[in-house]
Design an enzyme around this catalytic site. Structure first.
Site, mmCIF file in Angstrom:
data_model
loop_
_atom_site.group_PDB
_atom_site.id
_atom_site.type_symbol
_atom_site.label_atom_id
_atom_site.label_comp_id
_atom_site.label_asym_id
_atom_site.label_seq_id
_atom_site.Cartn_x
_atom_site.Cartn_y
_atom_site.Cartn_z
ATOM 1 N N CYS A 158 -1.862 9.274 2.602
ATOM 2 C CA CYS A 158 -1.436 8.718 1.312
ATOM 3 C C CYS A 158 -2.437 8.972 0.198
ATOM 4 O O CYS A 158 -2.062 9.003 -0.976
ATOM 5 C CB CYS A 158 -1.168 7.219 1.441
ATOM 6 N N GLU A 214 0.876 -1.172 0.000
ATOM 7 C CA GLU A 214 0.000 0.000 0.000
ATOM 8 C C GLU A 214 0.913 1.222 0.000
ATOM 9 O O GLU A 214 1.495 1.579 1.024
ATOM 10 C CB GLU A 214 -0.911 -0.025 1.233
#
Length: 459
Positions: free
Chosen positions: A245, A211
């Site tokens: 993110c 991720e």
């Protein structure tokens, strides 16, 4: 340290082989223990997030503690259904046989967490790994030491290390952990370290979930509700001081509304954080001096429309909006991961799409528009880990949408049932019987090629 890690890996692998983690009852009981542990340490978790990242309690709870508690409760409720053996169709050519898919635990899982959401992004994957019947080693980020210490307390107080263990430390510890063999590695962080993790995993052919991140674009169309769009962009960008993110990394605003939208955006920043965000109890801080210096360097680019205030000793950078940014500038080449928002303009949607597609595939893409045709055009013509239309961040908060990247923004998905699926092997099983046996399939072959072609249609 290496010897201790080797011993821990061996101990966990031996425990998993006993089959203790397989029964539904065991898994549910352990998830309930985790739920109780988080509740018991909730105050310490919130305090640690305040110290490490300057997170206000409301933000810390909603984006970290409450987020994983929702995942945890849903997993406990739905685990019996997730674990159920799935019966599937069997071709008529195997008449009398039955076909199933079993959800086999992978075994031993390494979960490496980041510093920006240091609680959510290590406990979230842990929930899926536990639900899937695995043993786990957790490596929290050393850049959020107070959160790491609380995670260590929760795990040590509730689980034996042969089942779940926490290993704290910096790069030498990470390197020692990656030298061992696992059945799955789950890593959240930057692309640079992600490549190191993948290289280490390749030595043992270990599957990985990465991720990562990237430059998530946000397009604002002329048909947008400017006030609502500005409010949602402002929230998504400056939450956790931009250290998210999936935060909008840069804005692409239609030229006809650019000035009006920027005005609304500036107004929203002041509405959220006041005229001096440094004094706001709801605005966080940069994680450390290294990242502060990196972000401070970006402020040399373009023309600052709002913000640009820095206080190094407090690790504070105000919400900043920058105009007149060159596409060749560092701001447009690297993921910003901080409270700095470049604003670019476009005249035609295909022009914006071309710019987005010229870069690596982002983790998220945001599009504000009331035009359904343009929404579909964006979905067809771009590739990203996720898309959110007329909002920001919300696509990752629902347990019914799997979350993950594509290309350089990552691989593999989790959240909700996807968190269970990523930590199991979907084992295919066909159970035949002795009642029917087609002798024609055995040598010596006495069947013609045309006959076998006809028979293969039933397989």
């Amino acid at each position: 340290m290496e010897q201790n890690i080797k011993q821990l890996v061996t101990k966990q692998r031996e425990f998993h082989r006993t089959g203790a983690t397989y029964p539904l009852k065991f898994r549910v009981e352990q998830l309930q223990k985790l739920e109780k542990g988080i509740n018991d340490y909730e105050e310490e978790i919130l305090e640690a997030l305040q110290v490490d990242l300057g997170k206000a309690p409301i933000e810390a709870y909603s984006s970290e503690v409450g987020f994983v508690m929702g995942e945890l409760r849903q997993m406990i409720r739905k685990l019996p259904r997730h674990m159920k053996v799935e019966k599937v169709k069997t071709p008529i050519g195997y008449f009398g046989a039955k076909s199933y898919i079993y959800n086999d635990p992978l075994g031993l899982v390494l979960i490496m967490g980041p510093w920006n959401y240091p609680f959510q992004l290590i406990i979230g994957p842990l929930i899926g790994a536990m639900a899937a019947g695995n043993c786990c080693i957790l490596k929290p980020s050393e850049y959020a030491p107070h959160v790491s210490a609380v995670i260590q307390k929760i795990i040590t107080a509730n689980f034996s290390e042969e089942y779940i263990a926490v290993i704290e430390g910096g790069i030498p510890v990470s390197s020692a952990l990656l030298a061992e063999r696992y059945d799955h590695i789950f890593f959240t962080g930057g692309a640079e370290v992600g490549r190191i993790v993948m290289q280490a995993a390749a030595r043992n052919l270990t599957p990985v979930t990465l991720e990562l991140g990237g430059k998530s674009p946000c397009i604002v169309d002329s048909s947008s509700n400017l006030e609502q769009a500005a409010r949602r962009v402002c929230w998504g960008k400056f939450l956790n001081s931009g250290q998210t993110c999936v935060a909008p990394d840069y804005l692409l605003v239609h030229s006809s509304i650019k000035d009006a939208f920027v005005k609304q955006l500036i107004q929203m920043v002041q509405e959220f954080y006041g005229s001096n965000p440094f004094e706001s109890l709801d605005y966080g801080r940069i994680i450390n001096d290294t990242h502060f210096q990196r972000l401070e360097g970006y402020l040399q680019e373009g023309r600052i429309l709002l913000g640009g205030d820095c206080k190094r000793e407090a690790k504070y950078i105000s919400p900043t909006i920058i105009d007149q940014v060159s596409l060749d500038s560092v701001l447009m080449q690297e993921e910003i991961f901080g409270p700095i928002l470049p604003v670019l303009e476009y005249n035609d949607l295909d022009e914006a799409i071309e710019l987005i597609n010229s870069k690596a595939k982002p983790l998220a893409l945001y599009f504000f528009s009331a035009d359904a045709k343009k929404q579909e055009h964006i979905l067809r013509e771009t590739s990203s880990g996720s898309v959110c239309i007329n909002d920001t961040l919300s696509q990752i908060t629902t347990q019914y949408l799997p979350f993950g990247g594509v290309g350089e923004s990552g691989m593999g998905q989790y959240h909700g049932k996807a968190s269970f699926d990523i930590f199991v092997h979907k084992k295919s099983v066909l159970k035949a019987n002795y009642m029917i046996d087609v002798k024609a399939k055995y040598p010596p072959y006495k069947i013609s090629l045309n006959q076998i072609k006809r028979l293969m249609k039933f397989i």
